[in-house]
Design an enzyme around this catalytic site. Structure first.
Site, PDB file in Angstrom:
ATOM      1  N   SER A   1      -2.639   1.822   3.450  1.00 22.12           N
ATOM      2  CA  SER A   1      -3.444   1.098   2.470  1.00 22.12           C
ATOM      3  C   SER A   1      -3.539  -0.375   2.869  1.00 22.12           C
ATOM      4  CB  SER A   1      -2.861   1.294   1.065  1.00 22.12           C
ATOM      5  OG  SER A   1      -3.791   0.939   0.076  1.00 22.12           O
TER       6      SER A   1
ATOM      7  N   HIS B   1      -3.739   9.545  -1.830  1.00 21.10           N
ATOM      8  CA  HIS B   1      -3.694   8.308  -1.049  1.00 21.10           C
ATOM      9  C   HIS B   1      -2.271   8.049  -0.562  1.00 21.10           C
ATOM     10  CE1 HIS B   1      -4.852   4.482   0.425  1.00 21.10           C
ATOM     11  NE2 HIS B   1      -4.384   3.749  -0.567  1.00 21.10           N
TER      12      HIS B   1
END
Length: 736
Positions: free
Chosen positions: A248, A378
């Protein structure tokens, strides 16, 4: 010591041998399964290209003709990575070194901000459990540390720097035989700060108003860690076998780390999203997080990028060229095709475009892009990545493997390079020169000080016709000889050396084709003792805190002793009762220190170390723990969530904007909200978070608790997993 002139040195020269594996990427991909599309890759094993011996091999390249922002044309296609600033295209692999330097300068000027060269003084320690880094430059200093987790077996070990501590498969990394360096980027560049008041170790040295963004500051921090590993003599960690990864926002950081330090042998960004791998030009059409959102969410990108958020086609660079900056070193990009907000289609285009440079350099088998995964969560640890992860570690860090790279692009988000380029990949020659220069003469040392020395030697001559390009200077240091610097002349001044230390240094000549000469005979010299004082002070004792309020505390300790006198003390602070990184909070010339600006109802730990006039530092004191008192709120606040990303089994709330709606300043805030049934908090940032049942409480941290009337903090966020198909979101947000 390794004797004689037959020492084996890994050349960082870029070559294109006929047997090198080529990666065929034409913009079109072949569907090989219902879920994956695969660009053709080499089917034969390839030998990994070694990392460079210096942070930036092109530092001696003269870069002229950088454009000004006001004169940039609009170009919807990706800039030609092979076209030099003067309009001509490179034709040999040896020209890539200086072409890469041009791309680097463009990226610094328009995208990330400048990455300063190695500071005047970098010192530190490496142990089985930690690395400490101390930096001084132009009268300013800062310190930070990182944790170390070793694999089984005996070292020295290669290592992977893990940014941020989540999303990376650290178990697989250690199982492959590499150590894990747990690096907290926030110690070097904090999120949640305005662009004109950036905080962290980088900005303590280069100023809080520096135009350099957090991603480049984080990259600078990793480079300083490598400096310390090099100086340590490779007793615990290998200086020439470092990788980097993160997911991320930390995937963005890992990408920039690898692009801007050529000592990184393997770069592995994970789901980096906007401001990471995806091409800037493709983000608006894909529905990914907008460039203006990424630029405004945190000061990740340099300040200059602000004028391009609505017009990325004006940028003279794009991220396919940052991919190319990693070439020919190892690159393994892991992506998530299930979340459009991450820009996976644009990321695949960046990988395909950068792979053209890998192919031209004869290193097509050294890049992998993998978005062929089933799990849409994610930053999940995915089984599909485990084997290629370990193969890349074996190939580029352990240097025991030869598995070729692959392009495993999911059909959910496959980009077409042909739609984005109007240039073709040249067949780069090797200039026809394979003859190395003559060996330089034996260096002579002069002007030796505690931190530097001047070396001169008899010049080499070019033997193959490509011209003498310069010299590489190395320190003899066992199996791995770190490169101390480069020079374009037959002399150099070394800086940043350690006082009272014996150095054995030799020189190799480099020609225009990248051929390296044999090693010169070494010169041996010992730096001076820095005024004769090499003994550190004793550790401060009896560190204790008193007079603790909601925003501050007073520390006191027993004085250290030193044979030449103590000149001051460094106060180190870490968040929480455990974990976290100790960073320098201030200095004191006495045996007390008042720390202010703390967050109410927050726990901190402190340590103190002494300094003497020669710059020697003591061991740290005992640790003192304090918890500040609850603050008295003199205002009211609101908490407004924004859904940044959603997928079938999770979502990210970023930012959770906390605004002071009162007429007086507040010194702290607490937000509560309720998670829907079955939802689980999996991560948070820029807030201290606790969970009781489905109720989540988020309290400010030290840097974002104080809010003037009408101001807000937008750096707080969190990630939640949920049952597949459940689209409900948290509710009942309150702020006090």
């Amino acid at each position: 010591m390794i004797i004689g002139l037959t020492r084996f040195k890994i050349s960082s020269r870029v070559v294109a041998p006929a047997v090198a594996a080529m990666l065929s990427v034409t913009g079109a991909v072949t569907v090989t399964s219902a879920e994956a599309t695969t660009a053709t890759t080499a089917t034969t094993a390839t030998t990994a290209t070694a990392a460079a011996g210096v942070e930036n091999e092109g530092a001696d390249c003269a870069v002229t003709g950088l454009p000004d922002a006001g004169s940039l044309p609009t170009n919807s296609r990706l800039p030609d990575p092979f076209k030099k600033l003067n309009g001509t295209r490179i034709s040999t692999t040896s020209e890539w070194r200086c072409r890469r330097e041009e791309i680097k300068k463009l990226a610094e000027k328009f995208v990330y901000g400048e990455k300063p060269v190695k500071p005047a003084t970098v010192t530190g320690t490496v142990s089985n459990s930690s690395i400490t880094v101390n930096v001084s430059h132009n009268g300013r200093s800062s310190s930070f540390s990182a944790g170390v987790s070793l694999p089984s077996g005996s070292g020295p070990f290669p290592a992977v720097v893990v940014l941020g501590g989540f999303g990376a498969d650290t178990a697989a990394i250690r199982a492959a035989g590499a150590a894990v360096i747990n690096y907290d980027p926030y110690a070097v560049g904090r999120e949640g700060t305005p662009r004109n008041n950036k905080q962290g170790a980088f900005y303590s040295v280069y100023g809080s108003s520096s135009s350099t963004g957090l991603l480049m500051a984080w990259a600078w921090g990793v480079s300083r860690i490598i400096d310390v590993i090099e100086q340590s003599g490779s007793g615990v960690l290998k200086a020439d076998a470092t990788g980097v990864t993160g997911c991320s926002r930390f995937g963005k950081g890992a990408f920039v780390v690898g692009a801007f330090d050529q000592r990184i042998a393997l770069t592995m960004p994970i789901e980096s999203g906007s401001a990471g791998v995806p091409i800037f030009r493709g983000i608006p059409g894909e529905g990914a997080q907008s460039l203006s959102s990424a630029y405004g969410e945190q000061p990740w990108l340099g300040d200059a990028f602000g004028s391009f958020t609505g017009s990325p086609a004006r940028l003279p660079v794009d991220t396919h060229q940052m991919v190319a900056m990693v070439a020919p070193r190892g690159l393994f990009i892991m992506d998530n095709p299930h979340i459009a907000n991450l820009g996976p289609r644009s990321a695949s285009v960046a990988a395909l475009g950068g792979a053209e440079v890998y192919k031209a350099l004869g290193a097509g088998g050294d890049i992998t892009y993998w978005s062929d995964v089933q799990d849409g969560s994610h930053c999940a640890s995915r089984s599909e990545w485990r084997t290629p992860l370990q193969q890349n570690i074996q190939k580029f860090l352990l240097r025991t493997g030869s598995a070729p790279g692959a392009m495993r692009i999911s059909s959910r988000a496959s980009g077409n390079l042909a739609e984005w380029r109007d240039w073709q990949t040249p067949a780069l020659g090797d200039s026809g020169d394979s003859t190395p220069p003559s060996t330089p003469g034996t260096p002579v040392a002069s002007g030796v000080t505690a931190t530097g020395a001047t070396l001169t030697w008899a010049a080499s001559t070019d033997q193959g016709g490509s011209g003498l390009a310069g010299y590489n200077i190395y320190r003899e240091q066992g199996d791995t000889d770190p490169q101390l610097g480069q020079s374009t002349t037959s002399s150099t001044t070394l800086t940043g050396l350690t006082a009272n230390t014996r150095y054995q240094v030799y020189v190799r000549a480099r020609d225009g084709a990248g051929n390296l000469s044999g090693d010169s005979q070494p010169v041996t010299f010992t730096t001076t003792a820095g005024g004769g004082d090499t003994s550190p002070p004793t550790a401060p004792a009896g560190l204790a805190a008193s007079g603790t309020t909601s925003t501050g505390t007073t520390l006191s300790w027993a004085a250290s002793t030193d044979d030449n006198g103590v000149t001051g003390y460094d106060i180190l602070r870490a968040p929480g009762a455990s974990g976290g990184t100790f960073t320098q909070a201030g200095t004191s010339a006495t045996t007390s220190f008042a720390d202010t600006g703390l967050a109410p109802s927050t726990t901190y730990r402190y340590q103190v170390r002494a300094r003497d006039a020669a710059g020697n530092t003591s061991p740290v004191s005992n640790t003192a723990e304090v918890t500040t008192r609850p603050g008295t709120s003199t205002g009211t606040c609101t908490a407004v969530p924004t859904v940044q990303t959603q997928w079938s089994t999770g979502y990210v709330i970023q930012p959770l904007t906390v605004t002071n709606t009162g007429t007086s300043a507040i010194t702290g805030w607490t937000v509560t909200f309720a998670l829907p049934a079955g939802h689980t908090l999996t991560g948070s940032w820029n807030g201290t978070t606790t969970v009781s049942g489905q109720t989540v409480t988020v309290k400010n941290v030290g840097h974002n608790g104080g809010l003037a009337p009408g101001t807000a903090t937008a750096g707080v966020g969190f990630q939640v997993s949920r049952p597949n198909g459940d689209t409900s979101l948290p509710s009942g947000y309150t702020c006090a």
